[in-house]
Write a protein that holds these residues in place. Structure first.
Motif, PDB file in Angstrom:
ATOM      1  N   GLU A   9       0.808  -1.220   0.000  1.00 50.47           N
ATOM      2  CA  GLU A   9       0.000   0.000   0.000  1.00 50.47           C
ATOM      3  C   GLU A   9       0.842   1.271   0.000  1.00 50.47           C
ATOM      4  OE1 GLU A   9      -3.707   1.122   2.686  1.00 50.47           O
ATOM      5  OE2 GLU A   9      -1.816   1.393   3.776  1.00 50.47           O
ATOM      6  N   ALA A  10       1.895   1.283   0.810  1.00 53.55           N
ATOM      7  CA  ALA A  10       2.677   2.506   0.957  1.00 53.55           C
ATOM      8  C   ALA A  10       4.128   2.150   1.274  1.00 53.55           C
ATOM      9  CB  ALA A  10       2.087   3.371   2.075  1.00 53.55           C
ATOM     10  N   GLY A  11       5.014   3.047   0.914  1.00 49.00           N
ATOM     11  CA  GLY A  11       6.423   2.868   1.218  1.00 49.00           C
ATOM     12  C   GLY A  11       7.155   2.179   0.083  1.00 49.00           C
ATOM     13  N   ASP A  12       8.464   2.403   0.044  1.00 52.11           N
ATOM     14  CA  ASP A  12       9.299   1.811  -1.000  1.00 52.11           C
ATOM     15  C   ASP A  12       9.912   0.511  -0.474  1.00 52.11           C
ATOM     16  OD1 ASP A  12      10.866   1.192  -3.150  1.00 52.11           O
ATOM     17  OD2 ASP A  12      11.856   3.166  -3.269  1.00 52.11           O
ATOM     18  N   TRP A  13       9.100  -0.523  -0.431  1.00 52.14           N
ATOM     19  CA  TRP A  13       9.540  -1.824   0.063  1.00 52.14           C
ATOM     20  C   TRP A  13      10.620  -2.414  -0.832  1.00 52.14           C
ATOM     21  CZ3 TRP A  13       8.210  -3.798   4.727  1.00 52.14           C
ATOM     22  CH2 TRP A  13       7.188  -3.130   5.408  1.00 52.14           C
ATOM     23  N   SER A  14      10.556  -2.121  -2.120  1.00 54.92           N
ATOM     24  CA  SER A  14      11.556  -2.619  -3.048  1.00 54.92           C
ATOM     25  C   SER A  14      12.938  -2.099  -2.670  1.00 54.92           C
ATOM     26  CB  SER A  14      11.207  -2.206  -4.482  1.00 54.92           C
ATOM     27  OG  SER A  14      12.205  -2.636  -5.372  1.00 54.92           O
ATOM     28  N   ALA A  15      13.050  -0.813  -2.363  1.00 52.25           N
ATOM     29  CA  ALA A  15      14.336  -0.234  -1.973  1.00 52.25           C
ATOM     30  C   ALA A  15      14.834  -0.856  -0.668  1.00 52.25           C
ATOM     31  CB  ALA A  15      14.221   1.280  -1.832  1.00 52.25           C
ATOM     32  N   LEU A  16      13.941  -1.055   0.273  1.00 49.25           N
ATOM     33  CA  LEU A  16      14.321  -1.661   1.554  1.00 49.25           C
ATOM     34  C   LEU A  16      14.877  -3.064   1.349  1.00 49.25           C
ATOM     35  CD1 LEU A  16      14.272  -1.519   4.719  1.00 49.25           C
ATOM     36  CD2 LEU A  16      12.047  -2.667   4.560  1.00 49.25           C
ATOM     37  N   LEU A  17      14.324  -3.782   0.383  1.00 47.39           N
ATOM     38  CA  LEU A  17      14.675  -5.190   0.182  1.00 47.39           C
ATOM     39  C   LEU A  17      15.610  -5.408  -1.002  1.00 47.39           C
ATOM     40  CD1 LEU A  17      11.141  -6.593   0.979  1.00 47.39           C
ATOM     41  CD2 LEU A  17      13.141  -6.550   2.482  1.00 47.39           C
ATOM     42  N   GLY A  18      16.420  -4.426  -1.295  1.00 42.59           N
ATOM     43  CA  GLY A  18      17.468  -4.602  -2.294  1.00 42.59           C
ATOM     44  C   GLY A  18      16.985  -4.707  -3.724  1.00 42.59           C
TER      45      GLY A  18
END
Length: 196
Positions: A9-18
């Motif tokens: 829904e929100a946030g850059d989870w892709s960036a957090l997870l490489g």
């Protein structure tokens, strides 16, 4: 027979997870949830069936601190974000015969295991503070949240120790070290263990 839905829904989870794609994040979450569910014998028949007919459902919400803070305020009267929230569905209320009927594919209503909400900024910050890989910390929190949906808790020391031991064992299956080992470096051996 188990439908696991992940909503980013929100946030850059892709960036957090490489750089993982949304599909890869959803696959990772699905594997973690199913691994935790496998600790409960009641799920054996459901996990062994590849059909995704929605007889059992579970939802994960990948969001940000603002959304989790709002949920935490509304449901737990705590006006602050947290790393993971779990909201059990009706699964824990089912009788053995209801579970057997679901597993057999009888004409009974589907059941909802529950919902899990994850806060990106809190998870990112905790991982950094604890010297953990964000992926490992996220997997830990998905397992943790799923175990809550199965009735595990950590309100008292004995429950916390049992839940932590189970989480550590499950994470080892993913090649992830004991998530609680960081606390050992900061603990004076003369102090008693505090509940989580």
């Amino acid at each position: 027979m188990i439908s696991i839905e992940s909503v980013i829904e929100a946030g850059d989870w892709s960036a957090l997870l490489g750089g993982l794609s949304d599909a890869q994040i959803e696959t990772l979450a699905d594997k973690a949830v199913r691994h935790a569910l496998a600790t409960d014998p009641a799920f054996t028949a459901f996990l062994g069936n590849a059909a995704n007919d929605g007889r059992l459902t579970l939802a994960l919400l990948f969001t940000d601190n603002a959304a989790v803070r709002k949920l935490n305020r509304e449901w737990r009267d705590q006006d602050k974000p947290t790393n993971v929230l779990s909201f059990p569905g009706d699964w824990l209320e089912l009788e053995d015969e209801d579970i057997a009927a679901l597993a057999a594919g009888d004409d009974v209503p589907p059941a909802h295991i529950g919902d899990i909400a994850l806060a990106l900024e809190t998870i990112r910050d905790e991982a950094a503070e604890q010297g953990k890989e964000p992926r490992a910390h996220l997997l830990h929190l998905i397992l943790h949240g799923t175990l809550h949906l199965l009735g595990h808790d950590h309100e008292i020391d004995a429950e916390a120790e049992a839940m932590e031991a189970l989480e550590t064992r499950l994470l080892a299956d993913f090649g992830i070290a004991d998530p609680y080992s960081y606390r050992l470096e900061d603990v004076d051996p003369s102090h008693e263990r505090k509940p989580v």
